[in-house]
Scaffold this motif. Structure first.
Motif, mmCIF file in Angstrom:
data_model
loop_
_atom_site.group_PDB
_atom_site.id
_atom_site.type_symbol
_atom_site.label_atom_id
_atom_site.label_comp_id
_atom_site.label_asym_id
_atom_site.label_seq_id
_atom_site.Cartn_x
_atom_site.Cartn_y
_atom_site.Cartn_z
ATOM 1 N N THR A 74 22.053 -10.519 -10.850
ATOM 2 C CA THR A 74 20.438 -10.852 -11.049
ATOM 3 C C THR A 74 19.026 -9.946 -11.422
ATOM 4 O OG1 THR A 74 20.214 -11.515 -9.295
ATOM 5 C CG2 THR A 74 21.486 -12.733 -10.726
ATOM 6 N N ALA A 75 19.622 -8.681 -10.226
ATOM 7 C CA ALA A 75 18.875 -7.675 -10.060
ATOM 8 C C ALA A 75 17.611 -6.985 -11.114
ATOM 9 C CB ALA A 75 19.485 -6.176 -8.771
ATOM 10 N N GLY A 76 16.606 -7.464 -10.604
ATOM 11 C CA GLY A 76 15.704 -6.295 -11.432
ATOM 12 C C GLY A 76 13.837 -6.244 -11.835
ATOM 13 N N PHE A 77 13.569 -5.988 -12.358
ATOM 14 C CA PHE A 77 11.782 -6.145 -11.766
ATOM 15 C C PHE A 77 11.196 -5.992 -13.741
ATOM 16 C CE2 PHE A 77 11.887 -1.974 -10.853
ATOM 17 C CZ PHE A 77 10.524 -1.191 -11.579
ATOM 18 N N GLY A 78 10.246 -6.794 -13.675
ATOM 19 C CA GLY A 78 8.838 -6.072 -14.622
ATOM 20 C C GLY A 78 7.797 -6.229 -14.271
ATOM 21 N N ARG A 79 6.226 -5.901 -15.410
ATOM 22 C CA ARG A 79 5.652 -5.877 -15.050
ATOM 23 C C ARG A 79 4.669 -5.794 -16.674
ATOM 24 N NH1 ARG A 79 1.211 -2.119 -14.291
ATOM 25 N NH2 ARG A 79 2.732 -0.556 -13.446
ATOM 26 N N LEU A 80 4.094 -7.097 -17.072
ATOM 27 C CA LEU A 80 3.322 -7.622 -17.532
ATOM 28 C C LEU A 80 1.625 -6.073 -17.340
ATOM 29 C CD1 LEU A 80 2.812 -10.530 -18.211
ATOM 30 C CD2 LEU A 80 3.820 -9.145 -20.035
ATOM 31 N N ALA A 81 2.139 -4.636 -18.761
ATOM 32 C CA ALA A 81 1.012 -4.271 -18.821
ATOM 33 C C ALA A 81 1.418 -2.831 -19.820
ATOM 34 C CB ALA A 81 1.445 -2.450 -18.036
ATOM 35 N N LEU A 82 0.466 -2.554 -20.180
ATOM 36 C CA LEU A 82 0.993 -1.315 -22.208
ATOM 37 C C LEU A 82 0.826 -0.438 -21.436
ATOM 38 C CD1 LEU A 82 -2.839 -2.564 -23.465
ATOM 39 C CD2 LEU A 82 -0.618 -2.909 -24.339
ATOM 40 N N PHE A 83 2.123 0.497 -22.711
ATOM 41 C CA PHE A 83 2.621 1.201 -22.001
ATOM 42 C C PHE A 83 1.844 3.010 -21.523
ATOM 43 C CE2 PHE A 83 5.110 5.978 -23.451
ATOM 44 C CZ PHE A 83 5.671 5.327 -22.662
ATOM 45 N N LYS A 84 0.599 2.549 -22.120
ATOM 46 C CA LYS A 84 -0.276 3.222 -21.604
ATOM 47 C C LYS A 84 -0.742 3.564 -20.199
ATOM 48 C CE LYS A 84 -4.426 1.808 -23.603
ATOM 49 N NZ LYS A 84 -5.688 1.419 -24.095
ATOM 50 N N LEU A 238 -1.354 -10.975 -24.446
ATOM 51 C CA LEU A 238 -2.683 -10.765 -24.343
ATOM 52 C C LEU A 238 -3.280 -11.889 -23.790
ATOM 53 C CD1 LEU A 238 -5.180 -8.167 -24.315
ATOM 54 C CD2 LEU A 238 -5.769 -9.202 -26.601
ATOM 55 N N GLU A 239 -3.281 -13.485 -24.298
ATOM 56 C CA GLU A 239 -3.515 -14.593 -23.995
ATOM 57 C C GLU A 239 -2.837 -14.851 -23.018
ATOM 58 O OE1 GLU A 239 -3.647 -19.081 -25.029
ATOM 59 O OE2 GLU A 239 -2.411 -18.063 -26.627
ATOM 60 N N ARG A 240 -1.840 -14.680 -22.072
ATOM 61 C CA ARG A 240 -0.965 -14.906 -21.205
ATOM 62 C C ARG A 240 -1.814 -14.484 -19.647
ATOM 63 N NH1 ARG A 240 4.980 -13.934 -19.817
ATOM 64 N NH2 ARG A 240 5.588 -14.037 -17.945
ATOM 65 N N LEU A 241 -1.842 -12.919 -20.173
ATOM 66 C CA LEU A 241 -3.036 -11.895 -19.232
ATOM 67 C C LEU A 241 -4.327 -12.417 -19.172
ATOM 68 C CD1 LEU A 241 -1.493 -8.333 -20.079
ATOM 69 C CD2 LEU A 241 -1.384 -9.171 -18.210
ATOM 70 N N SER A 242 -4.908 -13.306 -19.943
ATOM 71 C CA SER A 242 -6.233 -13.220 -19.820
ATOM 72 C C SER A 242 -6.246 -14.681 -18.431
ATOM 73 C CB SER A 242 -7.079 -13.793 -20.792
ATOM 74 O OG SER A 242 -6.128 -14.310 -21.507
ATOM 75 N N ARG A 243 -4.836 -15.264 -19.072
ATOM 76 C CA ARG A 243 -5.091 -16.325 -17.901
ATOM 77 C C ARG A 243 -4.660 -15.687 -16.256
ATOM 78 N NH1 ARG A 243 -2.385 -19.058 -22.079
ATOM 79 N NH2 ARG A 243 -0.552 -18.876 -20.570
ATOM 80 N N LEU A 244 -3.952 -14.862 -16.158
ATOM 81 C CA LEU A 244 -3.951 -14.566 -14.668
ATOM 82 C C LEU A 244 -4.876 -14.813 -13.912
ATOM 83 C CD1 LEU A 244 -0.816 -12.699 -15.391
ATOM 84 C CD2 LEU A 244 -0.906 -14.549 -14.668
#
Length: 244
Positions: A74-84, A238-244
């Motif tokens: 189950t190991a793994g990670f991710g982060r919401l961000a544009l590739f740039k 994008l909407e989800r990020l705006s709520r963080l």
């Protein structure tokens, strides 16, 4: 009596799966391997915990677990961000945590998978591995690689006459996990962990939670027009990020 290994079992869905496995009467030991610190509040007499960083070159630690008949990764990670906006060093790190360790660990236990004895194996992948995922481009790429790897190895196992398969578990977001820096809540994750274990013990090769309710339609939209669905996914995140 059975023994299980959960790689990434110190928190989140991995911890929940380890806990539910330990609750089974026919399992006497659950080995947990994780880089993260294991909190005493989740201790269980059946747990045997090892701290290990999957980015290390030496994987001989996994030779300790030759007696297992169940493997969940189950190991793994991710982060919401544009590739740039992602640092370049995150590219190899993402594959060195999310993808390559799965291949290396399964390679070490492949003889169990291809044997005529029951061996239960599952990997947490992601629905992101099935489609374009803006804001998650690298994470999605690591999971897409896992998806195709698992499908390919499963065909090899089937053609070799094996009775075993690798379960690809590909959910969307999971509540009650620490994936997005939240706190693990085993009362929330328990039903999902139980469902994953059940699918693994049936030796199914794919489990997409909420498939009929949500993802059947999403995947169909993606197949019909991947550009349009990608744009829809971009707006949603994008909407989800705006709520963080």
């Amino acid at each position: 009596m059975r023994k299980a290994l959960v790689v990434g079992g110190a928190n989140g869905i991995g911890l929940s799966i380890a806990t539910e496995l330990a609750n089974k009467q026919d399992i006497e030991k659950v080995y947990i391997v994780d880089k993260a610190f294991f909190s005493d509040e989740y201790s269980n007499e059946k747990f045997d915990v090892y701290q290990f960083d999957l980015t290390q070159e030496d994987y001989s630690i996994f030779d300790k677990f030759k007696d297992i008949d169940t493997l969940m990764i189950t190991a793994g990670f991710g982060r919401l961000a544009l590739f740039k906006d992602v640092e370049e060093e995150m590219i190899p790190l993402s594959f060195n945590v999310n993808t390559i360790p799965v291949m290396r660990i399964i390679k070490r236990f492949y003889h169990k998978l291809e044997s005529q004895q029951d061996f239960y194996c599952g990997v947490m992948v992601s629905i992101a591995g099935f489609m374009s995922s803006p804001f998650f481009s690298i994470y999605a790429a690591t999971k897409a690689a896992l998806k195709v790897f698992i499908e390919s190895v499963n065909v090899e196992l089937f053609k070799a006459g094996s009775i075993n398969q690798i379960l690809n578990v590909s959910p969307g977001s999971l509540k009650g996990t620490s994936f997005t820096n939240g706190k693990t809540d085993l009362s929330v994750t328990a039903p999902m962990a139980q469902a994953i274990i059940a699918e693994m013990e049936k030796k199914n090769d794919l489990f997409i939670p909420q498939y009929e309710e949500v993802f059947k339609t999403v995947l169909q939209r993606y197949q019909d027009d991947f550009r349009k669905e990608g744009a829809h996914s971009y707006d949603y995140k994008l909407e989800r990020l705006s709520r963080l």
